[in-house]
Design a protein around this motif. Structure first.
Motif, mmCIF file in Angstrom:
data_model
loop_
_atom_site.group_PDB
_atom_site.id
_atom_site.type_symbol
_atom_site.label_atom_id
_atom_site.label_comp_id
_atom_site.label_asym_id
_atom_site.label_seq_id
_atom_site.Cartn_x
_atom_site.Cartn_y
_atom_site.Cartn_z
ATOM 1 N N ALA A 52 6.690 11.115 -2.815
ATOM 2 C CA ALA A 52 6.766 10.084 -3.724
ATOM 3 C C ALA A 52 8.232 9.321 -3.298
ATOM 4 O O ALA A 52 8.304 8.057 -2.956
ATOM 5 C CB ALA A 52 6.665 10.179 -5.200
ATOM 6 N N TYR A 53 9.133 9.965 -3.468
ATOM 7 C CA TYR A 53 10.506 9.572 -2.981
ATOM 8 C C TYR A 53 10.593 8.915 -1.512
ATOM 9 O O TYR A 53 11.113 7.999 -1.291
ATOM 10 C CB TYR A 53 11.504 10.708 -3.317
ATOM 11 C CG TYR A 53 12.703 10.542 -2.823
ATOM 12 C CD1 TYR A 53 13.786 9.773 -3.437
ATOM 13 C CD2 TYR A 53 13.180 10.823 -1.410
ATOM 14 C CE1 TYR A 53 15.083 9.321 -2.876
ATOM 15 C CE2 TYR A 53 14.566 10.400 -0.996
ATOM 16 C CZ TYR A 53 15.405 9.766 -1.618
ATOM 17 O OH TYR A 53 16.666 9.283 -1.356
ATOM 18 N N ASP A 54 10.085 9.813 -0.558
ATOM 19 C CA ASP A 54 9.791 9.319 0.862
ATOM 20 C C ASP A 54 9.062 8.189 1.049
ATOM 21 O O ASP A 54 9.713 7.239 1.764
ATOM 22 C CB ASP A 54 9.231 10.358 1.715
ATOM 23 C CG ASP A 54 9.224 10.182 3.151
ATOM 24 O OD1 ASP A 54 10.337 10.135 3.848
ATOM 25 O OD2 ASP A 54 8.036 9.833 3.875
ATOM 26 N N ARG A 55 8.010 8.056 0.476
ATOM 27 C CA ARG A 55 7.132 6.803 0.629
ATOM 28 C C ARG A 55 7.972 5.534 -0.052
ATOM 29 O O ARG A 55 7.791 4.388 0.519
ATOM 30 C CB ARG A 55 5.654 6.939 -0.146
ATOM 31 C CG ARG A 55 5.037 8.076 0.550
ATOM 32 C CD ARG A 55 4.558 7.667 1.842
ATOM 33 N NE ARG A 55 5.056 7.806 3.067
ATOM 34 C CZ ARG A 55 5.006 7.403 4.492
ATOM 35 N NH1 ARG A 55 4.046 6.659 4.461
ATOM 36 N NH2 ARG A 55 5.887 7.494 5.242
ATOM 37 N N ILE A 56 8.458 5.735 -1.194
ATOM 38 C CA ILE A 56 8.960 4.507 -1.881
ATOM 39 C C ILE A 56 10.184 4.053 -1.117
ATOM 40 O O ILE A 56 10.610 2.942 -1.021
ATOM 41 C CB ILE A 56 9.269 4.681 -3.423
ATOM 42 C CG1 ILE A 56 9.393 3.351 -4.008
ATOM 43 C CG2 ILE A 56 10.447 5.798 -3.499
ATOM 44 C CD1 ILE A 56 8.236 2.505 -3.936
ATOM 45 N N THR A 57 10.923 5.078 -0.743
ATOM 46 C CA THR A 57 12.303 4.627 -0.012
ATOM 47 C C THR A 57 11.847 3.797 1.601
ATOM 48 O O THR A 57 12.448 3.020 1.748
ATOM 49 C CB THR A 57 13.304 5.812 0.373
ATOM 50 O OG1 THR A 57 12.490 6.851 1.147
ATOM 51 C CG2 THR A 57 13.677 6.384 -0.695
ATOM 52 N N THR A 58 10.849 4.422 2.276
ATOM 53 C CA THR A 58 10.344 3.913 3.311
ATOM 54 C C THR A 58 10.074 2.571 3.001
ATOM 55 O O THR A 58 10.220 1.375 3.829
ATOM 56 C CB THR A 58 9.345 4.732 3.845
ATOM 57 O OG1 THR A 58 9.932 5.935 4.140
ATOM 58 C CG2 THR A 58 8.936 4.120 5.250
ATOM 59 N N ARG B 47 0.831 -1.287 0.113
ATOM 60 C CA ARG B 47 0.239 0.109 0.035
ATOM 61 C C ARG B 47 0.630 1.205 0.224
ATOM 62 O O ARG B 47 0.521 2.228 -0.853
ATOM 63 C CB ARG B 47 -0.919 0.068 1.293
ATOM 64 C CG ARG B 47 -1.942 1.074 1.373
ATOM 65 C CD ARG B 47 -2.920 1.097 2.154
ATOM 66 N NE ARG B 47 -2.402 0.724 3.732
ATOM 67 C CZ ARG B 47 -2.353 -0.392 4.389
ATOM 68 N NH1 ARG B 47 -2.982 -1.290 3.635
ATOM 69 N NH2 ARG B 47 -1.927 -0.340 5.644
ATOM 70 N N ASP B 48 1.931 1.324 0.914
ATOM 71 C CA ASP B 48 2.876 2.330 0.858
ATOM 72 C C ASP B 48 3.308 2.500 -0.622
ATOM 73 O O ASP B 48 3.621 3.830 -0.970
ATOM 74 C CB ASP B 48 3.997 2.218 1.776
ATOM 75 C CG ASP B 48 3.659 2.344 3.203
ATOM 76 O OD1 ASP B 48 2.391 3.001 3.315
ATOM 77 O OD2 ASP B 48 4.237 1.966 3.939
ATOM 78 N N ALA B 49 3.558 1.636 -1.264
ATOM 79 C CA ALA B 49 4.339 1.704 -2.726
ATOM 80 C C ALA B 49 3.323 2.339 -3.647
ATOM 81 O O ALA B 49 3.624 3.217 -4.669
ATOM 82 C CB ALA B 49 4.871 0.516 -3.057
ATOM 83 N N ARG B 50 2.132 1.995 -3.456
ATOM 84 C CA ARG B 50 1.233 2.409 -4.452
ATOM 85 C C ARG B 50 0.741 3.911 -4.102
ATOM 86 O O ARG B 50 0.625 4.534 -5.061
ATOM 87 C CB ARG B 50 -0.254 1.634 -4.059
ATOM 88 C CG ARG B 50 -0.317 0.101 -4.728
ATOM 89 C CD ARG B 50 -1.507 -0.688 -4.767
ATOM 90 N NE ARG B 50 -2.315 -0.618 -3.437
ATOM 91 C CZ ARG B 50 -2.089 -1.693 -2.659
ATOM 92 N NH1 ARG B 50 -1.490 -2.733 -2.971
ATOM 93 N NH2 ARG B 50 -2.686 -1.917 -1.476
ATOM 94 N N GLN B 51 0.911 4.187 -2.867
ATOM 95 C CA GLN B 51 0.677 5.565 -2.385
ATOM 96 C C GLN B 51 1.956 6.489 -2.886
ATOM 97 O O GLN B 51 1.477 7.512 -3.355
ATOM 98 C CB GLN B 51 0.374 5.662 -0.909
ATOM 99 C CG GLN B 51 -0.690 5.067 -0.125
ATOM 100 C CD GLN B 51 -0.759 5.099 1.460
ATOM 101 O OE1 GLN B 51 0.245 5.280 1.740
ATOM 102 N NE2 GLN B 51 -1.936 5.028 1.701
#
Length: 839
Positions: A281-287, A264-268
């Motif tokens: 987007a950068y923060d969510r995908i790295t997390t 879900r984080d990756a989709r967000q």
């Protein structure tokens, strides 16, 4: 010679004395709570806060007392916090001031922190405090006011010395005064003739205590990311998105899927990019990548221990330990990086902060690895006799000959007999007694099948089931596995952080019309925040960790290790603290970057657990906040403060790119879960601090002078030059790599005739760095793209005909990849066949 030394000493000692004689002294009445035989009580202790000039050039914060050890550790911590918060609120370098706190008798505790901060600010600004007013409350790094206890008694103490206004922390109007009684502090004050008011920050407190306004947060900030920064973030997002997809494939190879929450984080993250929120987007995908990677490693450890024992995990640890080479290499890059202007400072500071955390994680991993190896050794020692047999290898037979069996052992329970020969254990061939021992050391505790041949003729085989879990020290085994998992994950976290640090160095470049800061001022700020960080660590330990450890009946050191496994942010803070003593000595920027991160991280942890009363579940997820009203106020103030600091930096001619990215992420997280809200608070603080730091450093910085290119570097070909050759290529992760973690490719150019040649390297994906060498390796020219033209670099040199040039396509920053173009121009230079020849 001796006389001269005495004169010099006297002059040195005269500096602080002269500074103190010119100090402005602000009288305050500190409210205290005490216990006596008659019961609890409150009092107001007269205190002097001095603010004067400082001619030493070093930060000077002092504590005067009239009895030995009269002031405790928490009082000194509060004083340091007051000095640091006051300096940053006033946007000034504290090394220009001497700050001191003079109190009589015995006193300790942090509850006067906000009042001390207001007094420091009043001394800096030339204001005075109203004699009828005072307050109680701690102070956070952002200027918000934290909770205190014993306010009921403190109000009575204030009334006894004639105070008519007492300020208390926001959200603390009601206080329990017994197990069954809750007091309304406003009503209590009214009964005593005291106006009790709640305040949430030092801005409101300053207005009520002095009658003056502090510098209002500026308005008019532009929060849009510059286009170049936006595109760089998009490129970085795509890189991490690819890494996340690789982890998804790794999960599939194990027959598993990435946990739904991380999917879900990756989709967000993708949805945020579609909406134009590149930083989010950068923060969510790295997390999502980091958490998915850690989950994957956890699954790998479980499967390896279940199916193959300890040996594969040793190999995994040894492989990940090599991250220290990447850390050392990146520090080499950082230590050689000098910002050309103020816009490059935040990226450098942020990189040092992340690199310090990476090194700290490595140090913690090494400690865990030693503990894991020790515990694993104990487990293996316990496991060898668990079968409960004595083996004899003196017989020339195939298998493990059972010479004797221990009573009440797993072997006896399984039906083994003296004289049996064990030839298989869990489908593993057993060729001897020593072979059986080695096999037992490698396998985890479980039920296993034994294939044995029996006397007297040894032609009969039987299958027995043996339970090797019977006497296993499960607690010891669990501790060993936990240390193993923590070791692997700390190494992995170090690798992630060093990659993130490289990103910040590249992504954090903003434009500026202000030149680089004065290094002495950078070091002064670093020393100040280093002291503030030490105070913050002590404060958090005394008010949060030690009481919690005592309540659980655990040693504080053991509780700290356990707390790290629950709170990821505390683990990073502890890692930074472990590394900062080494990192801080590398350069002024290293000192400031690592110290600032540690200062704000400790402040955030204190606000989270002490000020806001965060409650977590067993996995560390926040499930409740005791003081939600304070959290709402802190987020609102932090947002305004960040905007104001960004606007102030922009008015000074600086585009604070890192602050803009942090602000965008904070706005998004503010509307998410409780965990996210607290991360948003920290991101707001980060945005504010970096912008404020730029403003403070501008004090001694001159205007930025655009770099003048050397005479042999051209940015455009001369009109009479013909473009002879254009080559399209790309740097990838498969290319050769220098020690500074930059990828490169080498090409050969054969010169057909004498004359000048100009070679241009261009890329929209990375900042190009170009080198031209003679065939024997002699460097003829080199250079990197400038801020004026960040996408390309052109070099010119003269070459005799018939010679061979080596053209090296490289990058300014580490770990950058992407397509590029090489263009060759020159009036009399040709290649024999009209093209570059790849070696």
């Amino acid at each position: 010679m001796v006389l001269w030394a005495v004169v010099v000493l006297c002059l040195a000692l005269a500096v602080p004395v002269r500074a103190l004689s010119d100090a402005v002294e602000i009288p305050i009445d500190v409210l205290v709570y005490f216990e006596s035989p008659e019961g609890p009580g409150g009092a107001a202790i007269p205190t002097i806060v001095g603010v004067g000039p400082n001619l030493s050039g070093r930060t000077r914060v002092g504590f005067f007392e009239d009895v030995s050890m009269g002031t405790g550790a928490m009082w000194r911590t509060a004083g340091w916090m007051a000095a640091v918060v006051g300096a940053y609120t006033q946007r000034t370098d504290l090394s220009g001031y001497t700050i001191y706190f003079d109190v009589a008798g015995l006193i300790d505790g942090p509850s006067a922190g906000a009042l001390m901060t207001v007094a420091v600010l009043a001394g800096m600004r030339g204001d005075t405090l109203l004699p009828h007013a005072t307050m109680t409350g701690t102070v956070n790094p952002d200027g918000t006011i934290g909770p205190v206890g014993g306010i009921y008694q403190k109000i009575r103490g204030a009334a006894e010395v004639g105070k008519t206004l007492v300020l208390i922390p926001l959200g603390k109007r009601f206080e329990p005064i017994s197990d069954h009684e809750m007091a309304d502090l406003v009503a209590h004050g009214r009964e005593l003739g005291v106006d009790v008011q709640e305040v949430g920050d030092i801005f409101a407190a300053y207005r009520l205590l002095t009658g003056q306004e502090l510098m209002a947060p500026a308005v008019g900030a532009s929060t849009a990311l510059p286009e170049a920064s936006f595109q760089a973030l998009v490129t970085a997002y795509e890189t991490w998105r690819g890494r996340y997809q690789e982890v998804e494939n790794d999960f599939s190879a194990l027959g598993l899927t990435v946990p739904e929450a991380l999917q879900r984080d990756a989709r967000q993250a993708q949805q945020s990019l579609i909406q134009g929120l590149a930083a989010v987007a950068y923060d969510r995908i790295t997390t999502a990548y980091m958490q998915a990677r850690l989950e994957y490693l956890g699954e790998v450890i479980v499967q390896q221990l279940t199916t193959a024992g300890w040996e594969p995990t040793y190999a995994l640890v040894a492989e990940q330990e090599q991250v220290i080479a990447d850390i050392d290499g990146f520090f080499g890059v950082l230590n050689q990086t000098q910002p050309a202007h103020m816009g490059e400072v935040p990226g450098l500071l942020g990189s040092y902060a992340l690199a310090a955390q990476a090194y700290g994680c490595y140090l913690l991993a090494e400690q865990h690895r030693e503990e894991f190896q020790f515990l694993a050794g104990l487990v293996q020692e316990l496991r060898t006799p668990q079968l409960g047999v004595y083996l004899d290898d003196s017989y020339q037979i195939y298998g493990a000959y059972v010479a004797d069996i221990e009573p009440r052992s797993p072997a006896e329970a399984a039906g083994l007999r003296q004289g049996d020969i064990i030839v298989q254990l869990d489908r593993h061939e057993v060729d001897s007694g020593s072979g059986l021992v080695q096999l037992l050391q490698q396998l985890p505790p479980a039920e296993y099948q034994l294939l044995v041949t029996r006397a007297p003729n040894y032609w009969h085989q039987e299958v027995l089931v043996v339970d090797l879990r019977a006497d296993q020290d499960e607690e010891l085994l669990e501790a060993a596995v936990q240390r193993l998992a923590e070791t692997v994950m700390l190494y992995e976290l170090a690798a992630f952080l060093i990659d993130s640090a490289a990103d910040v160095l590249r992504l954090g470049r903003g434009s500026a019309t202000v030149g680089p800061p004065d290094l002495e001022q950078v070091e002064n700020l670093g020393r100040l925040l280093q002291s503030g960080a030490a105070a913050g660590m002590e404060y958090f330990d005394a008010n949060v960790l030690s009481p919690a450890a005592k309540q659980l009946g655990m040693h504080p050191d053991r509780f700290r290790w356990q707390f790290m496994s629950v709170d990821y942010h505390y683990a990073l803070t502890h890692a930074n603290a472990a590394a900062s003593r080494v990192i801080g000595g590398m350069s002024p920027y290293a000192l400031l970057g690592s110290s600032a991160a540690l200062f704000h991280d400790t402040g955030h942890l204190t606000a989270k657990y002490y000020g806001l009363g965060a409650e977590t579940d067993d996995e560390g997820t926040i499930v409740a906040i005791q003081n939600e009203r304070a959290l709402v106020h802190m987020l609102e103030l932090a947002s305004r403060q960040a905007l104001g600091a960004i606007a102030e930096a922009q008015r000074r001619g600086i585009e604070p790119t890192v602050s803009l990215m942090s602000y965008e992420i904070a706005l998004y997280l503010r509307e998410q879960t409780l965990d996210d809200k607290l991360i948003a608070l920290q991101m707001f603080w980060n945005a504010t601090f970096l912008a404020q730091t730029l403003v403070i450093l501008c004090e001694h910085a001159g205007p930025y002078q655009e770099e003048v290119l050397p005479a042999d570097i051209e940015t455009e070909p001369a009109p009479d030059q013909e473009v002879f050759l254009t080559l399209e290529a790309a740097l990838t992760n498969d290319c050769e790599i220098f020690d500074d973690s930059t990828y490169y490719q080498v090409f050969e150019l054969a010169a057909a005739a004498d004359g000048p040649v100009t070679i241009r390297l261009s890329s929209s994906d990375f900042r190009p760095y170009l080198m031209i060498l003679a065939a024997d390796g002699t460097l003829l020219a080199e250079g990197g793209a400038s801020d004026a033209e960040p996408d390309s670099i052109a070099l010119q040199c003269s070459v005799p005909g018939g010679t061979v040039l080596l053209v090296v396509a490289n990058t300014v920053y580490p770990n950058q990849t992407g397509p590029y173009q090489i263009r060759i121009t020159g009036a009399s230079v040709k290649t024999p066949d009209g093209e570059l020849i790849h070696p």
